[in-house]
Motif scaffolding. Structure first.
Motif, mmCIF file in Angstrom:
data_model
loop_
_atom_site.group_PDB
_atom_site.id
_atom_site.type_symbol
_atom_site.label_atom_id
_atom_site.label_comp_id
_atom_site.label_asym_id
_atom_site.label_seq_id
_atom_site.Cartn_x
_atom_site.Cartn_y
_atom_site.Cartn_z
ATOM 1 N N THR A 24 -12.106 3.552 -8.384
ATOM 2 C CA THR A 24 -11.172 4.454 -7.385
ATOM 3 C C THR A 24 -12.207 5.135 -7.121
ATOM 4 O OG1 THR A 24 -11.484 5.512 -9.286
ATOM 5 C CG2 THR A 24 -9.267 4.830 -8.548
ATOM 6 N N CYS A 76 -3.353 3.706 -1.206
ATOM 7 C CA CYS A 76 -3.600 3.040 -2.640
ATOM 8 C C CYS A 76 -3.376 1.441 -2.173
ATOM 9 C CB CYS A 76 -2.751 2.981 -3.989
ATOM 10 S SG CYS A 76 -2.609 2.123 -4.697
ATOM 11 N N ASN A 77 -4.226 0.782 -2.353
ATOM 12 C CA ASN A 77 -4.095 -0.918 -1.421
ATOM 13 C C ASN A 77 -4.365 -1.605 -2.647
ATOM 14 O OD1 ASN A 77 -5.778 0.420 1.267
ATOM 15 N ND2 ASN A 77 -4.089 -0.542 2.002
ATOM 16 N N SER A 96 1.028 -0.807 -0.210
ATOM 17 C CA SER A 96 -0.096 -0.063 0.070
ATOM 18 C C SER A 96 0.831 1.257 0.208
ATOM 19 C CB SER A 96 -0.707 -0.039 1.518
ATOM 20 O OG SER A 96 -0.386 -0.284 2.293
ATOM 21 N N THR A 97 0.152 2.185 -0.558
ATOM 22 C CA THR A 97 1.050 3.423 -0.439
ATOM 23 C C THR A 97 -0.044 4.758 0.042
ATOM 24 O OG1 THR A 97 2.478 3.041 -2.618
ATOM 25 C CG2 THR A 97 2.163 5.082 -2.475
ATOM 26 N N SER A 109 -3.515 -6.785 -8.090
ATOM 27 C CA SER A 109 -1.894 -6.740 -8.017
ATOM 28 C C SER A 109 -1.792 -8.245 -7.382
ATOM 29 C CB SER A 109 -0.701 -5.962 -6.654
ATOM 30 O OG SER A 109 0.077 -5.856 -6.094
ATOM 31 N N HIS A 158 0.192 -2.049 -9.469
ATOM 32 C CA HIS A 158 0.867 -1.906 -8.367
ATOM 33 C C HIS A 158 0.319 -0.352 -7.590
ATOM 34 C CE1 HIS A 158 2.776 -5.261 -8.952
ATOM 35 N NE2 HIS A 158 3.075 -5.126 -9.557
ATOM 36 N N CYS A 159 0.298 -0.270 -6.736
ATOM 37 C CA CYS A 159 0.225 0.919 -5.881
ATOM 38 C C CYS A 159 1.755 1.723 -6.108
ATOM 39 C CB CYS A 159 -0.218 0.881 -4.422
ATOM 40 S SG CYS A 159 -1.471 0.891 -4.009
ATOM 41 N N ARG A 188 -7.882 3.994 -3.408
ATOM 42 C CA ARG A 188 -7.242 3.507 -5.292
ATOM 43 C C ARG A 188 -7.119 2.064 -4.443
ATOM 44 N NH1 ARG A 188 -4.854 4.916 -10.043
ATOM 45 N NH2 ARG A 188 -3.099 2.908 -10.386
ATOM 46 N N HIS A 191 5.331 4.548 1.199
ATOM 47 C CA HIS A 191 4.969 3.140 0.168
ATOM 48 C C HIS A 191 5.404 2.152 1.213
ATOM 49 C CE1 HIS A 191 4.315 0.462 -2.277
ATOM 50 N NE2 HIS A 191 5.475 -0.036 -2.426
#
Lengths: 379, 181
Positions: free
Chosen positions: B148, B41-42, A314-315, B176, B180-181, B172, A354
């Protein structure tokens, strides 16, 4: 973000100075600035060096400084073309309230991003007092304008008048026998100190499996300390409020693993002198953005107790958050001065974390999704 | 652009806009202003896997309870809301984000009272006590390789007044690999 604005201005008021009359711009109340005229923008009391109320009838004025492009073009000895925004005299209780009497002066000093740097000042035989602060002037949508906090995009949240208790100094004053206005030249550009590193962001990661990054975009504004002195000698400068300065280029800092990182960029500082009959004053203040990227490291992370779990892969990016003020975020070694700095991130700066493993992210003042202030990626 | 601001703009432009009078003001109620903007983002590990999103803390800044009327995703694209729950938090840790739903026991931090969860719609949120929050936990599922949403809409009521909070963190969710994030 709905309306992005930022800018710089400052005001110096030299009540009764030889040049103040020339600096005054006629009050106008045209259709685009009607909402500014009459707004109280600064108020407080005037105090003597003994912290007791100063006499009544002493002039206090508010000036807007020009933007950094104008300041950078000045040559040594040239006068800063400040503009008088409003002026008043102290009451019997030594209080004052300055309303905007010249919206044109204010608006003409606003940068394209909306920030104006202001200086409230009193210079008389009773002493010298000054304070710098900034405001954002935002179009209100009805043809008028709203005065907002300069360090964030408040989206039309009107900010209350700046409270400033000016303490008059008579240090190095030749006489203090009356309240008559002193005669001053106004601020004159003297010299540049050159670029100085200033902290504009910080992130913390204490565990492998997390990376951290920071971007300082063009247009991001930072609030920078102002120093003032009555001798111009090294070590004699003290804090005199803040100005806001916007970056003109972007800086992207390296992505790192575990470290406690301060992100720095450079602002140019300059020396200005106000020559008065009673005694001179010198200011050290920013007159522009220089750019550059440098990271500094600390071994002491903040206490961050508001945590969320972050899964591997995740980010998280925080593009707006109220940041901390770094008390000694900036220093000017040549005059032995350390100043505060503050970057209230708006969409012009962002922190990115990240996570390559399952870890946690924590805020110091709230949860990461809310208003965390500082962020810490950890086990 | 928020609803209230759009309505103001429409009014100033002389445009009559249906719904402006009845829409609750955005981010002005006791649950706060939705926080300061960010982006989350996950990943999920297959197109059939859902995501646990427990990133949002709610606290009631008024002196009386509020009731959640409805939870929705704001402007979702290929992202579906499967369920929404209110989870009591007795410590400082939120549930956070995990691939899969529901979260496993290993994924529950100390103080995340998952067993006491209730459906978000109809949940009462008591007035704030110091450092006391509840966790809004969503079950999300991407309906493509990338899903999203601009945030989470929380519609709620208190004291006979309707409120609307929109979280300021965009969402988001990616499958994956390949994304990818």
């Amino acid at each position: 973000m709905f309306l992005r604005r930022a800018a710089l201005v400052t005001a110096v008021s030299l009540a009764g100075s030889l040049f103040s009359a020339a600096a005054v711009t006629a009050t106008t109340t045209g259709p685009r600035n009607h909402s500014l005229a009459g707004q109280v923008i600064v108020q407080g009391r005037l105090l003597g060096g003994d912290r007791k109320a100063a006499a009544s009838g002493i002039r206090v004025s508010l000036y807007a400084w020009p933007n950094s492009q104008v300041l950078k073009a000045l040559r040594p000895g040239e006068q800063v073309p400040w503009k008088l925004v409003g002026s008043t005299v102290t009451t019997a209780s030594s209080s004052y309230r300055i309303s905007i009497t010249s919206p044109t002066a204010l608006l003409s000093s606003v940068t394209k991003s909306g920030v104006v740097n202001l200086q409230v000042i009193s210079t008389s035989n009773a002493g010298f007092g000054s304070f710098n602060f900034s405001r954002r002037i935002a179009p209100s949508g009805d043809g008028g304008f709203v005065v907002e906090n300069a360090s964030s995009d408040n989206d039309y949240h009107v900010i209350s008048a700046q409270a400033v208790n000016l303490r008059l100094s008579t240090s190095h004053w030749k006489a203090n026998a009356s309240n008559a206005p002193d005669h001053c030249t106004g601020w004159l550009y003297r010299t540049s100190y050159g670029p100085e590193w200033d902290i504009v962001g910080q992130t913390y990661v204490n565990y492998s499996g997390i990376t951290q990054g920071f971007t300082y975009h063009a247009g991001q504004s930072s609030t920078l300390g102002v120093g003032i002195s009555s001798t111009n000698k090294s070590g004699s400068f003290t804090g005199d409020g803040t100005t806001s300065e916007s970056s003109s280029t972007a800086e992207t800092y390296p992505t790192r693993g575990p470290a406690y990182v301060y992100y720095q960029t450079e602002f140019v500082y300059a020396n200005y002198e106000d020559e008065c009959t009673q005694g001179n004053q010198w200011e050290a203040r920013s007159d522009g953005y220089a750019g550059g990227a440098q990271s500094a490291f600390t071994s002491k992370p903040p206490v961050a107790n508001y945590c969320v779990n972050q899964e591997a892969g995740s980010t998280f990016t925080k593009s707006t958050t109220t940041a901390v003020t770094w008390t000694n975020g900036l220093s000017i070694p040549v005059i032995g001065l350390s100043l505060s700095s503050h970057t209230g991130y708006d969409s012009g700066a962002s922190l990115t974390f990240h996570f390559t493993g399952n870890h946690r992210m924590c805020g110091t003042g709230g949860y990461p999704g809310g208003t965390p202030y500082q962020l810490d990626g950890r086990e | 652009m928020g609803v209230s601001r759009w309505c103001i703009a429409a009014t100033l432009a002389g445009v009559v806009s249906a719904g402006c009078d009845s829409a609750p003001a955005l981010n002005t109620g006791p649950l706060g202003n939705g926080g300061q903007p960010g982006a989350l983002c996950n990943p999920v590990h297959s197109s059939t896997q859902s995501l646990t999103n427990g990133f949002t803390a709610l606290s009631n800044g008024s002196k009386s309870p509020v009731v959640i009327d409805r939870i929705a995703l704001d402007d979702p694209h290929q992202l579906r809301l499967l369920g929404a729950y209110i989870v009591p938090i007795s410590g400082h840790n939120l549930l956070g984000d995990w691939a899969g739903f529901p979260p496993t026991a290993n994924e529950l931090s100390v103080g995340v009272e998952w067993a006491q969860r209730v459906p978000a719609a109809g949940a009462h949120i008591a007035p704030d006590r110091p450092n006391q929050v509840v966790n809004l936990v969503l079950a999300l599922k991407p309906e493509g390789l990338v899903g999203t949403a601009k945030g989470i809409d929380v519609y709620y009521s208190g004291g006979g007044i309707k409120y609307h909070m929109l979280s300021s963190t965009t969402l988001r969710v990616v499958v994956s690999p390949p994304k990818h994030c």
